[in-house]
Design an enzyme around this catalytic site. Structure first.
Site, PDB file in Angstrom:
ATOM      1  CD  GLU A 295      -2.603   1.250   2.635  1.00  0.00           C
ATOM      2  OE1 GLU A 295      -3.532   2.068   2.721  1.00  0.00           O
ATOM      3  OE2 GLU A 295      -2.300   0.461   3.555  1.00  0.00           O
ATOM      4  CE  LYS A 363      -9.009   1.566   2.587  1.00  0.00           C
ATOM      5  NZ  LYS A 363      -7.996   1.903   3.618  1.00  0.00           N
ATOM      6  CB  CYS A 417      -5.437  -0.951   4.394  1.00  0.00           C
ATOM      7  SG  CYS A 417      -4.988  -0.846   6.147  1.00  0.00           S
TER       8      CYS A 417
END
Length: 540
Positions: A295, A363, A417
């Site tokens: 990430e 995301k 995540c």
């Protein structure tokens, strides 16, 4: 519950001992029992501790005269449970201690206090229909399961260490997540771990005759789950043909990640790690088809740095691809008009061997206070800011979550995540992925239980969906996980290195992936019917 006496057997004596506490001491017992329950989860996996702590929870509620008092008991138990489950969040406030350390005490207490409200509600709801005998065990299992499901959905949700995870280790037990998901394992866990000791404590006489039934409550369900899991693990392992990946784990200290003086070194370190094998010998990606970085691997906006894209293109041999976590910025709207405030995104990028963008995923499930501020105008005016780098909040990507098309790989779902925490939301379109790609930066949370718990919950998602998972983490744990949750290869916490691996193939769609939380609903209805039947028998 019949009165327990000092002359009774061990379960009765323990129940009587719990009943002696009043006032603040009762709250302290509830807090301690909740905190001790955390040993059931990663990385300890001492789930038998729940055979003690959950009965204590029942005995405390037994003594509550009304639902309001039970809510207080449930809150203290939940506060201990979540405080010790989530203490590692405080590590994130020490990364930039000069800015955020003052908020640490509030973060490590207010979040557990808020989540404990769900357990308070579960205890109050159970106490409002409390019945003597085993029926109350079933009632509490129902209300706890509903509370845990709501915890994963209300206000964006935080299903961290849902009680059902206590039945996901060892590996054969984890396989039942493919049937009912971790939410469906929650009522089973509540009954299995609570029932035996409560049953033994409920009678003054004939305790010896209760042992077979008490043992059956625990052993029979566990034996069934284990047998199913052992059978499922006999399925042959298969791999994608002509695919070999290299996962890069740079182990960059979070305190250095966004400092300008370290940006070039961090980027060059990713490049250097990418062209060397696990032994550290440079091989220029010989035999590797895809490289995966974690990430926000590059501490800058790569699409705004042509020299960085050129360096990536020079690193990649012809036909190879880089899959990387990355930040990006949008300065214009879809119609080309300039935005008054640029939009920032955290996501995945797929880059070709010439450094150009092949695919993109932004995301969609952002972290409150980490990536965005709820009611930002109000909280910003109070001087609060998000923890992650950059001014302003990130923008959520397009929903439902689109699949990523990556040359050489099957349709893939990108998960950045903590997006991987949410059961039943991994796949959001009619088309299913055959691969999950999770990039994360658990460096925020130090060498604590947090990253290890995160990784375990990631494995359970692979089992629920019947889909293998590739995980690239900055500081660990990076891994290749097959559809059964087996870890084929991994790099531990704070290890700098790479993984070279084949990619496992997906299985047929699992029952949980097909039906979602229907299994949970059926289990709750069955438990409700049993609780009603037992209460009627008790009345007769």
């Amino acid at each position: 519950m019949p009165a327990a006496t000092q002359s009774g057997h061990g379960a009765q004596r323990l129940s009587a001992w719990v009943g002696k506490f009043t006032g603040p001491r009762r709250s302290a017992v509830a807090f301690a029992a909740g905190g001790l329950s955390v040993l059931a989860f990663a990385p300890v996996f001492a789930s038998p501790v729940l055979f003690l702590t959950l009965p204590v929870f029942v005995w405390l509620i037994d003594l509550d005269p009304n639902p309001r008092a039970a809510a207080w008991t449930g809150w203290w138990f939940g506060f201990g449970y979540f405080f010790f489950n989530l203490f590692w969040i405080g590590e994130a406030f020490l990364v930039e201690a000069d800015k955020f350390a003052v908020l640490l005490p509030f973060a490590v207490t207010l979040l557990p206090a808020g989540l404990a409200l769900f357990w308070a509600a579960a205890a109050a709801a159970a106490r409002s229909i409390w019945q003597p005998g085993f029926a109350r065990v079933l009632t509490l299992a129902i209300t706890l399961s509903a509370a845990e499901w709501l915890r994963g959905h209300v206000l964006t949700g935080l299903p961290w260490n849902v009680l059902g995870y206590a039945l996901t280790s060892p590996l054969p037990l984890m396989q039942s997540a493919a049937l009912v998901g971790v939410y469906g394992l929650t009522p089973l866990a509540a009954v299995v771990f609570t029932g035996p000791l409560v049953m033994l404590a409920d009678r003054d006489a004939g305790a010896a005759s209760l042992w077979p039934r008490a043992l059956a409550v625990a052993v029979l369900p566990l034996a069934i789950l284990w047998t199913y899991g052992a059978w499922r693990l006999t399925e042959p392992q298969t791999f994608l043909p002509d695919v070999k990946i290299r996962i890069v784990q740079p182990s960059v200290p979070q305190r250095e990640k966004w400092l300008p003086e370290f940006q070039r070194r961090i980027f060059e370190d990713h490049l250097a790690l990418s062209v060397a094998n696990p032994a550290g010998t440079r091989d220029d990606l010989a035999g590797i088809t895809h490289v995966i970085w974690p990430e926000a691997a590059m501490p800058f906006l790569p699409l705004e740095h042509p020299e960085a894209l050129a360096a990536i293109g020079a690193m990649l041999p012809e036909g190879r691809m880089l899959i990387t976590g990355a930040l990006r910025r949008e300065n214009t709207a879809a119609d080309g008009a300039p935005l008054s405030e640029p939009k920032m995104f955290n996501g995945l990028m797929v880059l070709r061997d010439d450094g150009t963008l092949s695919a993109l995923y932004d995301k969609i499930h952002l972290v409150p206070f980490g990536e965005y501020l709820p009611v930002e105008p109000v909280l910003s005016a109070l001087g609060l800011k998000k923890l992650t780098h950059g001014r302003g909040s990130f923008t959520a990507g397009m929903s439902p979550r689109p699949l990523i098309t990556i040359p050489g790989l099957p349709p893939s779902a990108g998960l950045v995540c903590y997006e991987v925490l949410f059961p039943g939301t991994i796949v959001q379109t009619a088309e299913r992925p055959s691969l999950l790609i999770n990039v994360t930066n658990d460096g925020w949370f130090g060498n604590t239980t947090g990253p290890r718990q995160h990784f375990h919950q990631t494995r359970v998602r692979a089992v629920e969906e019947g889909v293998p998972l590739i995980r690239a983490a900055n500081n660990g744990i990076s891994a290749v996980v097959d559809r059964h949750g087996r870890v084929l290869q991994s790099l531990g916490m704070n290890v700098r290195g790479v993984i070279d691996s084949q990619v496992p193939a997906a299985a047929a769609i699992s029952p949980y992936a097909r039906f979602g939380d229907l299994g949970l609903a059926i289990l709750l209805l069955v438990l409700a019917a049993l609780a009603w039947a037992l209460s009627q028998e008790t009345r007769r």
